[in-house]
Design a protein around this motif. Structure first.
Motif, PDB file in Angstrom:
ATOM      1  N   THR A 565       0.831  -1.204   0.000  1.00 43.94           N
ATOM      2  CA  THR A 565       0.000   0.000   0.000  1.00 43.94           C
ATOM      3  C   THR A 565       0.865   1.253   0.000  1.00 43.94           C
ATOM      4  N   HIS A 566       1.955   1.236   0.749  1.00 43.10           N
ATOM      5  CA  HIS A 566       2.862   2.388   0.766  1.00 43.10           C
ATOM      6  C   HIS A 566       3.479   2.607  -0.611  1.00 43.10           C
ATOM      7  N   LEU A 567       3.923   1.520  -1.245  1.00 40.96           N
ATOM      8  CA  LEU A 567       4.513   1.638  -2.579  1.00 40.96           C
ATOM      9  C   LEU A 567       3.462   2.105  -3.588  1.00 40.96           C
ATOM     10  N   LEU A 568       2.243   1.605  -3.460  1.00 44.09           N
ATOM     11  CA  LEU A 568       1.156   2.005  -4.350  1.00 44.09           C
ATOM     12  C   LEU A 568       0.863   3.494  -4.222  1.00 44.09           C
ATOM     13  N   HIS A 569       0.825   3.980  -2.980  1.00 50.17           N
ATOM     14  CA  HIS A 569       0.552   5.394  -2.733  1.00 50.17           C
ATOM     15  C   HIS A 569       1.548   6.273  -3.495  1.00 50.17           C
ATOM     16  N   GLU A 570       2.818   5.943  -3.383  1.00 50.99           N
ATOM     17  CA  GLU A 570       3.841   6.765  -4.040  1.00 50.99           C
ATOM     18  C   GLU A 570       3.772   6.611  -5.555  1.00 50.99           C
ATOM     19  N   ALA A 571       3.489   5.397  -6.038  1.00 46.48           N
ATOM     20  CA  ALA A 571       3.380   5.185  -7.484  1.00 46.48           C
ATOM     21  C   ALA A 571       2.228   5.995  -8.068  1.00 46.48           C
ATOM     22  N   LEU A 572       1.121   6.097  -7.339  1.00 48.51           N
ATOM     23  CA  LEU A 572      -0.012   6.900  -7.798  1.00 48.51           C
ATOM     24  C   LEU A 572       0.348   8.379  -7.851  1.00 48.51           C
ATOM     25  N   ARG A 573       1.109   8.846  -6.863  1.00 51.03           N
ATOM     26  CA  ARG A 573       1.548  10.243  -6.871  1.00 51.03           C
ATOM     27  C   ARG A 573       2.472  10.509  -8.062  1.00 51.03           C
ATOM     28  N   GLU A 574       3.317   9.551  -8.364  1.00 53.11           N
ATOM     29  CA  GLU A 574       4.212   9.700  -9.515  1.00 53.11           C
ATOM     30  C   GLU A 574       3.423   9.737 -10.820  1.00 53.11           C
ATOM     31  N   ALA A 575       2.403   8.882 -10.927  1.00 49.27           N
ATOM     32  CA  ALA A 575       1.662   8.757 -12.178  1.00 49.27           C
ATOM     33  C   ALA A 575       0.612   9.849 -12.364  1.00 49.27           C
ATOM     34  N   LEU A 576      -0.040  10.271 -11.276  1.00 52.88           N
ATOM     35  CA  LEU A 576      -1.189  11.168 -11.388  1.00 52.88           C
ATOM     36  C   LEU A 576      -0.925  12.574 -10.870  1.00 52.88           C
ATOM     37  N   GLY A 577       0.061  12.750  -9.982  1.00 52.30           N
ATOM     38  CA  GLY A 577       0.355  14.076  -9.463  1.00 52.30           C
ATOM     39  C   GLY A 577       0.364  14.119  -7.949  1.00 52.30           C
ATOM     40  N   ASP A 578       0.914  15.193  -7.408  1.00 50.09           N
ATOM     41  CA  ASP A 578       1.070  15.330  -5.958  1.00 50.09           C
ATOM     42  C   ASP A 578      -0.240  15.559  -5.217  1.00 50.09           C
ATOM     43  N   HIS A 579      -1.335  15.780  -5.976  1.00 47.58           N
ATOM     44  CA  HIS A 579      -2.623  15.962  -5.302  1.00 47.58           C
ATOM     45  C   HIS A 579      -3.143  14.649  -4.712  1.00 47.58           C
ATOM     46  N   VAL A 580      -2.578  13.522  -5.151  1.00 47.44           N
ATOM     47  CA  VAL A 580      -3.023  12.223  -4.652  1.00 47.44           C
ATOM     48  C   VAL A 580      -2.685  12.105  -3.168  1.00 47.44           C
ATOM     49  N   ALA A 581      -3.703  11.798  -2.368  1.00 46.43           N
ATOM     50  CA  ALA A 581      -3.503  11.592  -0.936  1.00 46.43           C
ATOM     51  C   ALA A 581      -4.417  10.463  -0.480  1.00 46.43           C
TER      52      ALA A 581
END
Length: 883
Positions: A565-581
């Motif tokens: 889940t931690h790795l997924l969170h960061e991968a989503l931020r990389e792919a979609l932008g820093d607004h992902v939380a």
């Protein structure tokens, strides 16, 4: 001169040559004795070997055991720094026999090592035996110890017991005479507490079993448990009577003096001694997984560190000190205890953080103490209420206040302190009771108040011993629970994780001598861990010792999902932008779910990128590291906070993955998050990661579901099998199969359009009553049809065609296709001011099991469930038109 490290090696090497297995020191937090706060002797890790419960692949062992005595009944904290031999941390060298050899070998081993390998003069040695132990007495005589220096002791000092019942036996000891320049007498004399005669060796002959009625029998397996305090022997061999003058302690004292630019033997001598001792205990406790907290072992660690910080303050040090001394400690002891070297960054960071936080309140607390002392007579004790104010407001434990006053010759009114504490607890309980919690929540408050928070061991182990502090059934305390009964257990310590932060609670079993409880869930209430389960064998009762075993396979899967889940969170931020939380999560054994802020569906290409990136960091197989920091410091290095979590003064920061660039606040680390959950040791332990679904969770929130490990591989394998089956049916592979599917879909759409057109033509021109003519209802033309094999999406076109055909009037069509019923009504434009298609529709749909429907005055559509009511629907429309 033998250094302390050489003494340790000499001891272990000697017994290894005598057939003993060199066993590493056990952790300071006992895994097999719930009654102990910390390991305080060498035999702790072998307790079950002595009782016969546990069998190992050796019957002789030797260790250098790290020990702490700073809490519970074994507490030397108040004396540390003021005496020559008190420590919070010490090492106990020992040799052990589990039913192999006994007195006739243990005594010669001890004498040979002490007199030959350590070269201690026999003329300066005295021995003691239990007053009835003639065998030991004769063995010492045989070795050559004069009878005048073999002392019979009749007290419990020379008879060891594990408890009121159980294994026990007489002891024999070796004492060293430091000479007439020191005051004191031999053991057993009125002056035995002096500094002249010092015990350096103790051998326990574990030969009996004690019963409740006072009777005793010989054990079938007679064993040996010995202990030699390395600090005392080092002082002896280095020509001193002071443990703090030994090479290791002196190096730490001089390191403290160098950093503080002060004289190690000057006015601040006691302060340097406290700092040196407390550096060892705090560093080893942190290395063994104990973190500063307000309860249990963590509170003892915090007290030791704050005591050291106060003594540093008395040396005039303004900045944190302890973390700067860790390198010297690692240099001295890191080879013997590699865990110290491995944990060095964590130790330094934790010490610095804790001391920084405490120093922010130290000046104010000491100022308050001075104010409270103003006006008190010389030497008068501090009122308990004042001491409690220091504790409650500034976090000064009572013993720290007592230590500060000790130098002024003052004491504290402890009864007054206890009264103030009791008053506060009463207020807290009243506030809890009226907080709107469940009716039985007061039970948890009472348990927490009486026993404190549960000590969580689950970051380091999945098996431990604990003591049952409370049993709760249906919101009430009970003393026992029998087979088949549901029960919630509270223990003093546990490896079971309580549900929080999206991670589900652990399951497993809790065993006592009389019963087994199958644990189905674990939760937390105000720091108290609730083990929820059912007694599956025998019975359990309050006060019993218990073995706690977490379901290892289940925990491993949960850990993998949580770390992913931690790795997924960061991968989503990389792919979609820093607004992902993060906006919610579930880390269960069978899957993970992650909700995050994002306004649009994630494309297939973006999902593929995320999945590939997570798997890339899994393959890196880098260590997953945990540190303790303040929330502000954690955010400063880029740590992500988790949605819905409350954070205190300190947080666990979990880091994983090696970043490519090394730029930005995270440096070389890819994922940094605040998290109290359990995690894999290395990212490779996750195994594999497979996304299974992406969907909307709520407005502005998307949800991803995924699998890890074997479940992920099974998912991917299933996809491969499905694809292979499709390729086989298409007789095509890869891209060719994709082209073939596209062609088939195009053909299907073309055929569907042709079929729909034919159905419309049939409905308009013949069959199914297609040639029906409009009928006249009060001067209004009405055309009604019941059609089968016609879908609802085709009705609009048919309505328009019929309206054109009749010129002016009303049309109602009831159609059924593949079990679905659709109803449509149409009104030509010249009649919409008199008749509404919506009203015609609503009059008709109840007959086919529908409700409502909607549209415009000229066109309306609805649905139903029962096509058998089609003619009734047409009749209802006619009646509505007729008025």
């Amino acid at each position: 001169m033998k250094t302390l490290n050489e003494i340790r090696s000499t001891f272990l090497n000697y017994f290894e040559k005598q057939g003993h297995t060199v066993v590493p020191s056990s952790p300071l937090v006992p895994r097999n004795d719930p009654t102990l706060m910390f390991a305080n002797s060498g035999m702790v890790q072998f307790k079950n070997c002595f009782t016969g419960v546990e069998k190992r692949d050796y019957v002789r062992a030797t260790t250098a055991q790290k020990c702490v005595r700073a809490g519970g009944k074994h507490n030397d904290l108040d004396n540390v720094g003021y005496t020559a031999r008190h420590h919070t941390f010490f090492e106990m060298l020992g040799n052990f026999s589990f039913g192999d050899y006994f007195k006739s070998e243990a005594i010669p081993f001890a004498w040979e090592l002490v007199t030959k390998h350590f070269d201690i003069s026999p003329q300066r040695l005295y021995t003691t035996v239990y007053h009835t132990d003639d065998e030991a007495f004769e063995l010492w005589k045989k070795i050559g110890v004069p009878e005048s220096r073999i002392i019979r002791i009749a007290t419990s000092d020379n008879f060891w017991q594990m408890g009121p019942t159980g294994p026990c036996g007489p002891c024999t000891e070796i004492f060293f005479d430091h000479g007439e320049k020191f005051w004191g007498g031999p053991p057993g004399s009125p002056e035995e507490d002096g500094d002249r005669f010092i015990e350096i060796w103790n051998v326990v002959f574990m030969q009996n079993e004690q019963f409740e009625d006072g009777s005793m029998r010989a054990l079938d397996m007679q064993s040996i448990d010995t202990g030699m305090g390395i600090e005392r022997v080092a002082a002896l061999l280095q020509g001193t009577n002071d443990n703090y003058a030994t090479d290791l302690m002196r190096s730490l004292i001089e390191a403290s003096a160098n950093v503080t630019s002060s004289d190690p033997d000057g006015p601040g001598k006691t302060h340097h001694r406290v700092i040196a001792d407390h550096l060892r205990s705090t560093s080893f406790l942190i290395a063994d997984g104990v973190m500063p907290s307000n309860d249990g072992r963590g509170y003892v660690l915090r007290r030791i560190l704050r005591r050291a910080a106060r003594h540093a303050h008395l040396l005039g040090v303004q900045d944190p000190l302890m973390h700067r001394l860790v390198p010297e400690l690692v240099r001295q002891m890191g080879e013997a205890y590699p865990e110290l070297r491995e944990a060095q960054p964590l130790i330094e960071e934790t010490l610095k953080l804790e001391e920084t936080r405490f120093r922010q309140t130290l000046d104010r607390g000491l100022k308050l103490l001075d104010e409270e002392l103003t006006g008190l007579p010389e030497g008068a004790e501090l009122p308990g209420a004042s001491a409690f104010k220091l504790y409650d407001t500034y976090g000064f434990p009572l013993d720290l206040t007592q230590d500060a006053l000790r130098e002024q010759g003052r004491t504290v009114d402890t009864d007054g302190f206890d009264a103030a504490m009791a008053e506060q607890k009463a207020k807290a309980r009243a506030a809890w009771s009226g907080s709107g919690e469940a009716a039985d929540s007061r039970v948890w408050f009472d348990i927490a108040d009486k026993h404190g928070a549960t000590d969580f061991l689950g970051y380091d182990t999945e098996t431990a011993e604990g003591q049952i502090l409370a049993l709760v059934q249906e919101g009430e305390l009970t003393e026992t629970a029998a087979k088949g009964e549901k029960v919630t257990l509270v223990l003093n310590q546990t490896p079971f994780y309580g549900e929080s932060g999206g991670q589900v609670g652990d399951t497993g079993v809790i065993r006592t001598e009389a019963g087994v409880v199958t644990i189905t869930d674990t939760r937390k209430v105000e720091g108290v861990f609730l083990h929820i389960g059912e007694v599956s064998e025998g019975s359990v009762k309050t006060g019993e010792a218990a073995i706690l075993e977490v379901d290892h396979d289940r925990r491993s899967k949960i850990r993998a999902n949580h770390s992913a889940t931690h790795l997924l969170h960061e991968a989503l931020r990389e792919a979609l932008g820093d607004h992902v939380a993060q906006r919610g999560s579930l880390n269960a054994p069978d899957r993970l779910r992650f909700d995050f802020s994002h306004s649009a569906a994630v494309s297939a290409e973006e999902l593929a990128r995320v999945e590939a990136e997570v798997n890339a960091y899994i393959r890196q197989n880098t260590p997953v590291e945990t540190r303790i920091m303040t929330p502000d410091d954690a955010r400063a290095i880029g740590a992500q906070a988790l949605f819905g979590e409350k954070y205190g003064d300190e947080v666990r920061v979990v880091s994983m993955g090696r970043a490519d660039t090394g730029k930005g606040p995270k440096g070389d680390t890819w994922s940094i998050e605040l998290c109290g959950g359990t995690h894999v040791a290395r990212t490779g332990d996750i195994g594999a990661f497979a996304l299974t679904a992406e969907s909307a969770s709520s407005a502005g929130v998307r949800r991803i579901e995924a699998l890890t490990g074997a479940a992920a591989l099974a998912e991917l394998r299933g996809r491969d099998l499905t694809l292979s089956s499709i390729e086989g049916m298409l007789k095509a592979q890869g891209a060719e199969a994709v082209d073939r599917v596209k062609a088939l879909m195009d053909d299907r759409r073309k055929l569907e359009n042709e079929v729909a057109q034919l159905k419309r033509e049939i409905a308009m021109g013949g069959g199914q009553g297609g040639g029906v003519e409009a009928e006249d209802i009060g001067g209004v033309k009405f055309l009604g049809q019941a059609l089968q094999g016609v879908s609802g999406k085709d009705l609009r076109a048919l309505i328009d065609a019929h309206k054109q055909k009749i010129g002016s009037g009303v049309v109602l069509l009831v159609a059924e296709d593949d079990g679905k019923v659709a109803v449509a009504a149409g009104v030509t434009d010249d009649l919409t001011d008199k008749i509404s298609a919506v009203e015609v529709l609503r009059a008709a749909v109840p007959a086919v099991g529908g409700k409502g429907g909607g549209g415009r005055p000229d066109m309306a559509q609805g649905g139903g469930k029962d096509f058998s009511g089609a003619e009734e629907a047409l009749a209802a429309a006619r009646a509505h038109i007729a008025g």
